[in-house]
Design an enzyme around this catalytic site. Structure first.
Site, PDB file in Angstrom:
ATOM      1  N   SER A  33       0.862  -1.181   0.000  1.00 39.81           N
ATOM      2  CA  SER A  33       0.000   0.000   0.000  1.00 39.81           C
ATOM      3  C   SER A  33       0.898   1.230   0.000  1.00 39.81           C
ATOM      4  O   SER A  33       1.933   1.275   0.652  1.00 39.81           O
ATOM      5  CB  SER A  33      -0.965   0.012   1.185  1.00 39.81           C
ATOM      6  OG  SER A  33      -0.347  -0.423   2.344  1.00 39.81           O
ATOM      7  N   HIS A  65      -5.017  -1.462  -2.835  1.00 37.78           N
ATOM      8  CA  HIS A  65      -4.109  -2.601  -2.852  1.00 37.78           C
ATOM      9  C   HIS A  65      -4.070  -3.342  -4.190  1.00 37.78           C
ATOM     10  O   HIS A  65      -3.613  -4.461  -4.273  1.00 37.78           O
ATOM     11  CB  HIS A  65      -4.436  -3.581  -1.715  1.00 37.78           C
ATOM     12  CG  HIS A  65      -3.910  -3.152  -0.382  1.00 37.78           C
ATOM     13  ND1 HIS A  65      -4.078  -3.872   0.772  1.00 37.78           N
ATOM     14  CD2 HIS A  65      -3.209  -2.060  -0.018  1.00 37.78           C
ATOM     15  CE1 HIS A  65      -3.509  -3.235   1.785  1.00 37.78           C
ATOM     16  NE2 HIS A  65      -2.984  -2.133   1.331  1.00 37.78           N
ATOM     17  N   HIS A  88      -3.136  -9.929   2.690  1.00 39.52           N
ATOM     18  CA  HIS A  88      -2.643  -9.775   4.064  1.00 39.52           C
ATOM     19  C   HIS A  88      -3.254 -10.847   4.955  1.00 39.52           C
ATOM     20  O   HIS A  88      -4.373 -11.300   4.712  1.00 39.52           O
ATOM     21  CB  HIS A  88      -3.023  -8.397   4.614  1.00 39.52           C
ATOM     22  CG  HIS A  88      -2.393  -7.258   3.880  1.00 39.52           C
ATOM     23  ND1 HIS A  88      -2.915  -6.766   2.710  1.00 39.52           N
ATOM     24  CD2 HIS A  88      -1.282  -6.529   4.146  1.00 39.52           C
ATOM     25  CE1 HIS A  88      -2.143  -5.767   2.280  1.00 39.52           C
ATOM     26  NE2 HIS A  88      -1.147  -5.611   3.130  1.00 39.52           N
ATOM     27  N   TYR A  90      -4.534 -10.450   7.787  1.00 41.17           N
ATOM     28  CA  TYR A  90      -5.769  -9.974   8.437  1.00 41.17           C
ATOM     29  C   TYR A  90      -7.005 -10.115   7.562  1.00 41.17           C
ATOM     30  O   TYR A  90      -8.122  -9.960   8.038  1.00 41.17           O
ATOM     31  CB  TYR A  90      -5.613  -8.517   8.920  1.00 41.17           C
ATOM     32  CG  TYR A  90      -5.278  -7.506   7.854  1.00 41.17           C
ATOM     33  CD1 TYR A  90      -6.194  -7.140   6.873  1.00 41.17           C
ATOM     34  CD2 TYR A  90      -4.025  -6.898   7.826  1.00 41.17           C
ATOM     35  CE1 TYR A  90      -5.878  -6.223   5.894  1.00 41.17           C
ATOM     36  CE2 TYR A  90      -3.700  -5.966   6.849  1.00 41.17           C
ATOM     37  CZ  TYR A  90      -4.624  -5.641   5.887  1.00 41.17           C
ATOM     38  OH  TYR A  90      -4.309  -4.726   4.920  1.00 41.17           O
ATOM     39  N   GLU A  91      -6.808 -10.409   6.261  1.00 37.20           N
ATOM     40  CA  GLU A  91      -7.971 -10.613   5.384  1.00 37.20           C
ATOM     41  C   GLU A  91      -8.644 -11.954   5.656  1.00 37.20           C
ATOM     42  O   GLU A  91      -9.757 -12.201   5.179  1.00 37.20           O
ATOM     43  CB  GLU A  91      -7.551 -10.502   3.913  1.00 37.20           C
ATOM     44  CG  GLU A  91      -7.162  -9.083   3.527  1.00 37.20           C
ATOM     45  CD  GLU A  91      -6.519  -8.988   2.147  1.00 37.20           C
ATOM     46  OE1 GLU A  91      -7.052  -9.588   1.195  1.00 37.20           O
ATOM     47  OE2 GLU A  91      -5.481  -8.328   2.029  1.00 37.20           O
ATOM     48  N   ALA A 118       4.215  -0.128   3.232  1.00 37.28           N
ATOM     49  CA  ALA A 118       4.073   1.104   4.003  1.00 37.28           C
ATOM     50  C   ALA A 118       4.254   0.734   5.466  1.00 37.28           C
ATOM     51  O   ALA A 118       3.810  -0.332   5.887  1.00 37.28           O
ATOM     52  CB  ALA A 118       2.688   1.703   3.786  1.00 37.28           C
ATOM     53  N   MET A 206       2.092  -4.593   8.646  1.00 34.75           N
ATOM     54  CA  MET A 206       1.220  -5.781   8.699  1.00 34.75           C
ATOM     55  C   MET A 206       1.472  -6.715   7.521  1.00 34.75           C
ATOM     56  O   MET A 206       0.562  -7.444   7.111  1.00 34.75           O
ATOM     57  CB  MET A 206      -0.252  -5.348   8.687  1.00 34.75           C
ATOM     58  CG  MET A 206      -0.620  -4.302   9.717  1.00 34.75           C
ATOM     59  SD  MET A 206      -2.331  -3.778   9.556  1.00 34.75           S
ATOM     60  CE  MET A 206      -2.339  -2.309  10.583  1.00 34.75           C
ATOM     61  N   SER A 207       2.664  -6.684   6.969  1.00 36.61           N
ATOM     62  CA  SER A 207       2.913  -7.504   5.772  1.00 36.61           C
ATOM     63  C   SER A 207       4.368  -7.964   5.735  1.00 36.61           C
ATOM     64  O   SER A 207       5.065  -7.947   6.743  1.00 36.61           O
ATOM     65  CB  SER A 207       2.592  -6.681   4.513  1.00 36.61           C
ATOM     66  OG  SER A 207       3.538  -5.654   4.333  1.00 36.61           O
ATOM     67  N   ASN A 230       3.939   7.291   8.455  1.00 40.74           N
ATOM     68  CA  ASN A 230       3.456   7.972   9.668  1.00 40.74           C
ATOM     69  C   ASN A 230       4.358   7.614  10.841  1.00 40.74           C
ATOM     70  O   ASN A 230       4.927   6.523  10.850  1.00 40.74           O
ATOM     71  CB  ASN A 230       2.013   7.511   9.983  1.00 40.74           C
ATOM     72  CG  ASN A 230       1.914   5.998  10.106  1.00 40.74           C
ATOM     73  OD1 ASN A 230       1.824   5.300   9.082  1.00 40.74           O
ATOM     74  ND2 ASN A 230       1.973   5.486  11.310  1.00 40.74           N
ATOM     75  N   HIS A 242      -5.732   4.904   7.232  1.00 41.36           N
ATOM     76  CA  HIS A 242      -5.249   4.287   5.995  1.00 41.36           C
ATOM     77  C   HIS A 242      -5.136   5.306   4.864  1.00 41.36           C
ATOM     78  O   HIS A 242      -4.244   5.202   4.013  1.00 41.36           O
ATOM     79  CB  HIS A 242      -6.206   3.140   5.611  1.00 41.36           C
ATOM     80  CG  HIS A 242      -5.785   2.350   4.416  1.00 41.36           C
ATOM     81  ND1 HIS A 242      -4.585   1.671   4.370  1.00 41.36           N
ATOM     82  CD2 HIS A 242      -6.388   2.132   3.227  1.00 41.36           C
ATOM     83  CE1 HIS A 242      -4.480   1.070   3.182  1.00 41.36           C
ATOM     84  NE2 HIS A 242      -5.560   1.330   2.474  1.00 41.36           N
TER      85      HIS A 242
HETATM   86  N1  HPA Z   1       1.236   0.402  11.833  1.00 42.01           N
HETATM   87  C1  HPA Z   1       0.995  -0.718  11.109  1.00 42.01           C
HETATM   88  N2  HPA Z   1       0.959  -0.739   9.789  1.00 42.01           N
HETATM   89  C2  HPA Z   1       1.169   0.413   9.147  1.00 42.01           C
HETATM   90  C3  HPA Z   1       1.430   1.612   9.823  1.00 42.01           C
HETATM   91  C4  HPA Z   1       1.452   1.609  11.241  1.00 42.01           C
HETATM   92  O1  HPA Z   1       1.677   2.624  11.917  1.00 42.01           O
HETATM   93  N3  HPA Z   1       1.598   2.584   8.880  1.00 42.01           N
HETATM   94  C5  HPA Z   1       1.458   1.965   7.666  1.00 42.01           C
HETATM   95  N4  HPA Z   1       1.204   0.663   7.818  1.00 42.01           N
END
Ligand code: HPA
Length: 267
Positions: A33, A65, A88, A90-91, A118, A206-207, A230, A242
């Site tokens: 992403s 995605h 992912h 989590y899906e 990301a 998360m990947s 971030n 997101h």
């Molecule tokens: N945490 C988890 N996954 C992410 C984050 C985050 O702060 N930023 C982008 N993907």
């Protein structure tokens, strides 16, 4: 009876080669992403195949995605498979779905894979939003592993030192960091982020980790690159969302695309 995931990847690879009209590929890139806008800079699009045309793939659940595999010819004449989007954990489709793309490109003969994502930055003291960071190592806190059974894969150098050095030849300012993966889909709590800083993490997402393990099982060389979108939870006082992740990807698309294009042509 469920189909063996490695056989399924072999079938997907055969279908991919047929759809692409090519028998060999030099490299694969997984665009996480925030990275999909960067894909346009990698080279000329030869073909674009919806993943749902290939055995074992399902459309990704998350907006932004993707869900396509692009065959790209780079300026130096290399052929890259660019996976626009990933599954992912989590899906909820299980770990085999998460690594099916990696197993497919491995079965298609690719020897090098670039995994992008990301990530939240765990070190805002030194990281800026919009910076790419080379992944030097990972901490897998997803609770999952793509390998079942007695295959004891060495993970001493998951993310190739040689490929990181090559990326730094392209951009000497690239920092390195340890990527930590949680299952998601919730973002982390500030207490979890404090824990991860203590554990030696630099990036949270998360990947990537399960795909990197599957890639090493298939003896691929792995380059991992995180885009810091971030400061991680609790480090900036702002809530996370997101949309901000995707926006940073759009804003940095040209820089990330040029970086990837130059790295690919040096492999
Ligand atoms: N945490 C988890 N996954 C992410 C984050 C985050 O702060 N930023 C982008 N993907």
């Amino acid at each position: 009876m469920s189909i063996d995931p490695y056989n399924l990847a072999g079938e997907a690879a055969a279908a991919l080669k047929a759809a692409a009209g090519l028998d060999t590929f030099d490299v694969a890139l997984v665009m996480g992403s925030g990275w999909v806008p960067a894909a346009d800079a990698i080279g000329q699009v030869v073909a674009e195949i919806p993943v749902t045309d290939l055995p074992g793939f399902q459309a990704p659940a998350v907006a932004g995605h993707g869900g396509k595999i692009r065959v790209v010819r780079t300026p130096a004449g290399r052929h890259a498979l660019v996976l626009l989007g990933r599954s992912h954990l989590y899906e909820g489709r299980g770990v085999d779905a998460v690594v099916h793309g990696v197993r497919t490109v491995a079965a298609a003969g690719v020897r090098t894979i670039v995994l992008t994502n990301a990530a939240g930055g765990l070190r805002p003291e030194t990281q800026q939003v919009g910076d790419p960071v080379l992944i030097s190592d990972h901490i897998n806190l997803t609770g999952a592993n793509p390998i079942t059974g007695t295959t004891f894969i060495d993970l001493t150098e998951v993310y190739s030192r040689r490929l990181r050095e090559l990326a730094r030849e392209v951009d000497p300012s690239l920092a390195e960091g340890v990527y930590v993966a949680f299952r998601g889909p919730t973002y982390e709590t500030p207490a979890e982020i404090r824990m991860l800083r203590t554990l030696g993490g630099d990036l949270i997402g998360m990947s990537t980790v399960l795909e990197a393990i599957a890639a090493r099982e298939a003896s691929l060389d792995v380059l991992g690159v995180s885009l810091v979108t971030n400061p991680a939870a609790g480090l900036s006082g702002e809530p996370l969302n997101h949309e901000e992740v995707l926006e940073v990807g759009r804003a940095t698309a040209t820089r990330m695309g040029v970086l990837l294009a130059k790295v690919v042509d040096r492999l």
